[in-house]
Design a protein around this motif. Structure first.
Motif, short mmCIF file in Angstrom:
data_model
loop_
_atom_site.label_atom_id
_atom_site.label_comp_id
_atom_site.label_asym_id
_atom_site.label_seq_id
_atom_site.Cartn_x
_atom_site.Cartn_y
_atom_site.Cartn_z
N GLU A 91 0.86 -1.20 0.12
CA GLU A 91 -0.10 0.02 -0.10
C GLU A 91 0.77 1.24 0.01
OE1 GLU A 91 -2.76 -0.16 3.16
OE2 GLU A 91 -2.78 -2.28 2.89
N GLU A 92 0.38 2.34 -0.49
CA GLU A 92 1.25 3.59 -0.88
C GLU A 92 0.76 4.70 0.25
OE1 GLU A 92 2.57 4.50 -4.53
OE2 GLU A 92 2.58 2.34 -5.06
N ASN A 93 0.17 4.52 1.31
CA ASN A 93 -0.05 5.58 2.04
C ASN A 93 0.79 5.66 3.25
OD1 ASN A 93 -0.90 4.27 4.68
ND2 ASN A 93 -2.43 3.35 3.82
N GLU A 130 9.85 -0.53 -9.49
CA GLU A 130 8.94 -0.31 -10.28
C GLU A 130 7.88 0.84 -9.92
OE1 GLU A 130 6.66 -3.97 -11.11
OE2 GLU A 130 8.41 -5.16 -11.38
N HIS A 131 7.64 0.88 -8.48
CA HIS A 131 6.85 1.79 -7.92
C HIS A 131 7.23 2.90 -7.00
CE1 HIS A 131 4.73 -2.12 -8.92
NE2 HIS A 131 3.66 -0.95 -9.19
N ARG A 132 8.54 3.01 -6.62
CA ARG A 132 9.20 3.94 -5.67
C ARG A 132 8.16 4.15 -4.44
NH1 ARG A 132 13.72 3.12 -7.31
NH2 ARG A 132 14.40 3.35 -9.36
N ASN A 133 7.99 3.09 -3.65
CA ASN A 133 7.17 3.01 -2.80
C ASN A 133 7.87 3.11 -1.48
OD1 ASN A 133 8.04 0.31 -3.06
ND2 ASN A 133 6.57 -0.32 -1.65
N LEU A 134 9.22 3.08 -1.37
CA LEU A 134 9.99 2.92 0.05
C LEU A 134 10.76 4.41 0.25
CD1 LEU A 134 11.94 -0.47 -0.15
CD2 LEU A 134 9.69 0.00 1.18
N SER A 135 10.93 4.74 1.40
CA SER A 135 11.78 5.83 1.99
C SER A 135 13.06 5.30 1.64
CB SER A 135 11.36 6.03 3.45
OG SER A 135 12.25 5.17 4.09
N ILE A 184 10.71 -7.37 -2.53
CA ILE A 184 10.35 -6.08 -2.01
C ILE A 184 11.13 -4.79 -2.59
CG2 ILE A 184 10.80 -4.41 0.08
CD1 ILE A 184 10.16 -6.88 1.70
N ILE A 185 12.64 -5.29 -2.98
CA ILE A 185 13.36 -4.25 -3.95
C ILE A 185 12.74 -4.20 -5.20
CG2 ILE A 185 15.67 -4.04 -4.87
CD1 ILE A 185 16.61 -5.05 -2.22
#
Length: 158
Positions: free
Chosen positions: A12-14, A54-59, A48-49
């Protein structure tokens, strides 16, 4: 460990979920050197990486923690070199992360005092990235154009 892995795998991306994922990856990174010997955890971190690529979802910190886990395994098992270098393109990702971080840090002292805590956190993440790149270079026999570009970009930072 499986609970942390489950949290780290959330997509999720919140902002709240991203913080949970960050904390789970940092926690896994902290305990992985002592406990993880099973390959399934490494496969999850690899996924996860890949998802992040693909989505640049991590800090930045969460991304660095995930890479740190894989690079540590890179030292222990030669088959992981192929995954880290050719499948996940560690050098390219490290260069991109360092570039993004260096742009977000205001290197001038006057303005840095205004941003205080944020600058300290970003500089800490930059230092961690440089440490992991150093570990990678110390244990890798690979020397190609990507690595040379990465090293030059680190050396020429102001």
């Amino acid at each position: 460990m499986s609970c942390l892995q489950k949290v780290a795998s959330k997509k999720e991306e919140n902002e709240e979920v991203q913080k949970e994922v960050e904390m789970a990856l940092i926690s896994l990174n902290s305990i992985i050197f002592c406990f993880i010997k099973q390959k399934e955890y490494l496969s999850e971190i690899k996924e996860i990486i890949k998802y992040h690529q693909e989505h640049r979802n991590l800090s930045h910190l969460a991304c660095q923690s995930a890479w740190d886990i894989l690079i540590f395994e890179f030292f222990k098992e030669k088959s992981f070199k192929e995954v880290v270098v050719n499948e996940l393109h560690f050098i390219r990702e490290a260069a991109r992360e360092l570039e993004d971080l260096s742009k977000s840090v205001d290197w001038k002292r006057e303005k840095a005092e205004e941003k205080g805590e944020r600058k300290v956190k970003e500089m800490h993440v930059i230092w961690r990235w440089i440490r992991i790149v150093d570990n990678f270079l110390n244990w890798s026999t690979l020397m190609n154009e990507e690595i040379i570009v990465l090293i030059c970009s680190i050396v020429h930072r102001k």
